[in-house]
Motif scaffolding. Structure first.
Motif, PDB file in Angstrom:
ATOM      1  N   SER A  58      16.017 -20.707 -17.647  1.00  0.00           N
ATOM      2  CA  SER A  58      16.566 -19.404 -17.257  1.00  0.00           C
ATOM      3  C   SER A  58      16.760 -19.314 -15.751  1.00  0.00           C
ATOM      4  CB  SER A  58      15.646 -18.283 -17.726  1.00  0.00           C
ATOM      5  OG  SER A  58      14.546 -18.153 -16.851  1.00  0.00           O
ATOM      6  N   PHE A  59      16.097 -20.163 -14.983  1.00  0.00           N
ATOM      7  CA  PHE A  59      16.219 -20.097 -13.527  1.00  0.00           C
ATOM      8  C   PHE A  59      17.259 -21.066 -12.983  1.00  0.00           C
ATOM      9  CE2 PHE A  59      12.276 -17.668 -13.346  1.00  0.00           C
ATOM     10  CZ  PHE A  59      12.535 -16.844 -12.273  1.00  0.00           C
TER      11      PHE A  59
ATOM     12  N   CYS B  80      14.579 -14.378  -6.941  1.00  0.00           N
ATOM     13  CA  CYS B  80      16.036 -14.340  -6.979  1.00  0.00           C
ATOM     14  C   CYS B  80      16.560 -13.413  -5.894  1.00  0.00           C
ATOM     15  CB  CYS B  80      16.520 -13.837  -8.336  1.00  0.00           C
ATOM     16  SG  CYS B  80      16.089 -14.947  -9.663  1.00  0.00           S
ATOM     17  N   LYS B 126      13.767 -12.253 -11.816  1.00  0.00           N
ATOM     18  CA  LYS B 126      15.007 -12.720 -12.442  1.00  0.00           C
ATOM     19  C   LYS B 126      15.755 -11.595 -13.166  1.00  0.00           C
ATOM     20  CE  LYS B 126      17.546 -16.212 -14.185  1.00  0.00           C
ATOM     21  NZ  LYS B 126      18.892 -15.970 -13.771  1.00  0.00           N
ATOM     22  N   ASP B 130      19.452 -10.213 -12.289  1.00  0.00           N
ATOM     23  CA  ASP B 130      20.533 -10.333 -13.270  1.00  0.00           C
ATOM     24  C   ASP B 130      21.200  -8.990 -13.510  1.00  0.00           C
ATOM     25  OD1 ASP B 130      20.463 -13.007 -13.675  1.00  0.00           O
ATOM     26  OD2 ASP B 130      19.137 -12.939 -15.417  1.00  0.00           O
ATOM     27  N   ILE B 147      18.840 -18.564  -6.655  1.00  0.00           N
ATOM     28  CA  ILE B 147      17.471 -18.936  -6.994  1.00  0.00           C
ATOM     29  C   ILE B 147      16.794 -19.445  -5.722  1.00  0.00           C
ATOM     30  CG2 ILE B 147      16.072 -20.319  -8.553  1.00  0.00           C
ATOM     31  CD1 ILE B 147      17.988 -18.543 -10.052  1.00  0.00           C
TER      32      ILE B 147
END
Lengths: 204, 305
Positions: A58-59, B80, B126, B130, B147
């Motif tokens: 997912s990263f 992130c 994350k 997103d 990332i």
């Protein structure tokens, strides 16, 4: 009170308390759950601080236009740079025109460059004010590995790369655009001549 | 009572257990590790070090560099960032979305989007990143999730952008992990200090290159010799107080050149599947751990940067 000398300290037998056994099992259970969630099951691709493979996946950086162009760069080095050079200057000695500053490459619509890369070209061609008439470009696009969708993607990556480097600054090309053009010319067996290319629509 | 069998069994299981955990399991885990690809980019990683750099590994080992220098970058987390690349076709909607995300007014948002690409949110989880990217892209803009690896090592300038993983050491034998950091970590030194000449000068006289350095000089990797007809192109360009007496010059031995080539071949900035990190596509390395400078070529005597 004095203790007789003869008496040795003795440990009496005593049953382990039930709560202690239950606590042990609870700890063991917690440990196993922790291991299951965070160990990655010894997968060689899972390193701390990640807990499992799904999390690593997912990263992953999301592929964008930049990556596509990078792919084009690799394909260009393999397939195109022999004649057109890594710097896109071409090789006038071989009759190979430059890509840097080429109006065929950076045209607003990529229709013609898709045709050239797919099926090749021959005949005197004017590029950036000079005529190159001894060279022939092979049907590199058709010779790329993979099935038709893969070829279209590779061609789109190459064209996106040459349209964005060597000082060129044109838009990227999508695999869909390439597929559309290649569909129109799929039965063609011969190289394009510059006249035919000029007659072809610029828009894909 | 005869405890012999019990002692034997206890010793046997203790040794068998440690063999299982320390030898067999790692072998099963990474024993068949192969070259992989960088993500994104897809370049083969790692590539074997060039010959001179491979020789340098032996010099590194022979001189005990690993006693004071580690080659492993740690990472404590991954976060992130949201980067806005293009405003897109619908600025009012974008300003509204930005206002909602960051709680700012429209003029502030308008000011924020000047000078793109720009980091809009930093250090988020994350899911949050997103969602923010989705909101911005829905407003017609082009936003991207970056990332970012974080940790004490990575926060040090030039120490690398991600943790070290087993692939990094695939072609190194022996692996010079090191366990002490009397000197700085060298996992990324080829990116931090890409000039082989700098390394040659630094090996000859560390204090000349870094004030207060406690590194030992390695003069025996160099040769002071009389200048014959012409000065050697390899001669070190030393500061006046360290220069050899007139008529003499300091020449790096082949060992010193190999060590410098090895040092500039060390880098920890290639994004991999197992160590994901976003790198700017402009600086995305084309050929992964090939050294920054051409290390097969002997170092010239160009003055150190």
């Amino acid at each position: 009170m004095s203790v007789p000398e003869s008496s040795e300290p003795r440990a009496a037998r005593r049953a382990i308390p039930v709560w202690f056994i239950i606590l042990l099992f609870l700890l063991l259970y917690w440990g196993m759950v922790y291991f299951d969630l965070r160990s990655g099951w010894f997968n060689e691709r899972v390193y701390a601080p990640f807990h499992n493979l799904e999390q690593v996946a997912s990263f992953q950086p999301i592929s964008g236009e930049g990556e596509f162009v990078m792919k084009g760069k690799q394909l260009y080095s393999l397939n195109c740079a022999v004649c057109h050079m890594e710097t896109g200057t071409g090789n006038p000695g071989n009759g190979c025109p430059p890509l840097a500053g080429s109006e065929w490459v950076s045209a607003a619509g990529p229709g013609r460059i898709i045709r050239i890369v797919s099926k090749g070209a021959t005949g005197p061609i004017e590029v950036a004010g000079k005529v190159y008439n001894t060279g022939t470009m092979l049907a590199i696009g058709d010779q790329l590995p993979g099935d038709e969708p893969q070829k279209a993607e590779s061609i789109a990556a190459i064209i996106s790369y040459i349209r964005k480097t060597f000082g060129n600054n044109a838009s990227a090309v999508t695999p869909e655009q390439v597929s559309k053009v290649r569909d129109q010319i799929k039965d063609r067996k011969t190289y394009f001549s510059p006249e035919e290319l000029k007659a072809a629509p610029e828009a894909p | 009572m005869n405890y012999g069998p019990l002692v034997f069994l206890a010793a046997f299981f203790a040794l068998a257990g440690s063999w299982f955990g320390l030898v067999l399991t790692p072998q099963v885990q990474v024993g068949r590790l192969q070259q992989t690809n960088s993500v994104p980019g897809g370049a083969t990683y790692p590539v074997a070090r060039p010959g001179l750099a491979r020789e340098g590994l032996d010099v590194y080992r022979a001189n005990g560099c690993a006693y004071c220098h580690s080659q492993q970058v740690g990472q404590t987390g991954t976060v992130c960032d949201v980067v806005l690349n293009e405003i897109g076709t619908n600025p009012p909607a974008l300003f509204a979305a930005l206002g909602k995300l960051k709680g700012m007014s429209e003029p502030q948002a308008r000011q924020l989007v000047s000078g793109l690409p720009k980091t809009i949110l930093a250090g988020k989880a994350k899911e949050e990143a997103d969602a923010a990217t989705k909101a911005l892209n829905a407003a017609g803009a082009k936003a991207q999730v970056w990332i970012v690896a974080v940790g004490p090592d990575i926060s040090r300038p030039g120490w690398g952008v991600r943790r070290s993983v087993a692939e990094d050491f695939l072609f190194d034998y022996p692996v010079m992990l090191g366990s002490q950091r009397i000197g700085p970590d060298l996992a990324n030194v080829g990116v931090r200090l890409p000039d082989p000449n700098w390394h040659l000068l630094h090996l000859y006289a560390p204090q000349a290159m870094i004030k207060g350095s406690i590194m030992a000089p390695y003069p025996y990797l160099f040769e002071k010799r009389k200048i014959e007809r012409f000065p050697s192109p390899d001669a070190l360009v030393l500061p006046p107080q360290m220069a050899a007496e007139p008529g003499f010059e300091v020449i790096p031995t082949p060992q010193a050149k190999a060590l410098a080539a090895y040092l500039v071949s060390l880098r920890a900035d290639i994004p991999l599947f197992s160590a994901p990190v976003t790198v700017a596509s402009a600086s995305a390395p084309a050929s992964t751990n090939a050294p920054a400078g051409a290390t097969n070529a002997p170092p010239t005597n160009a003055p150190a940067k």
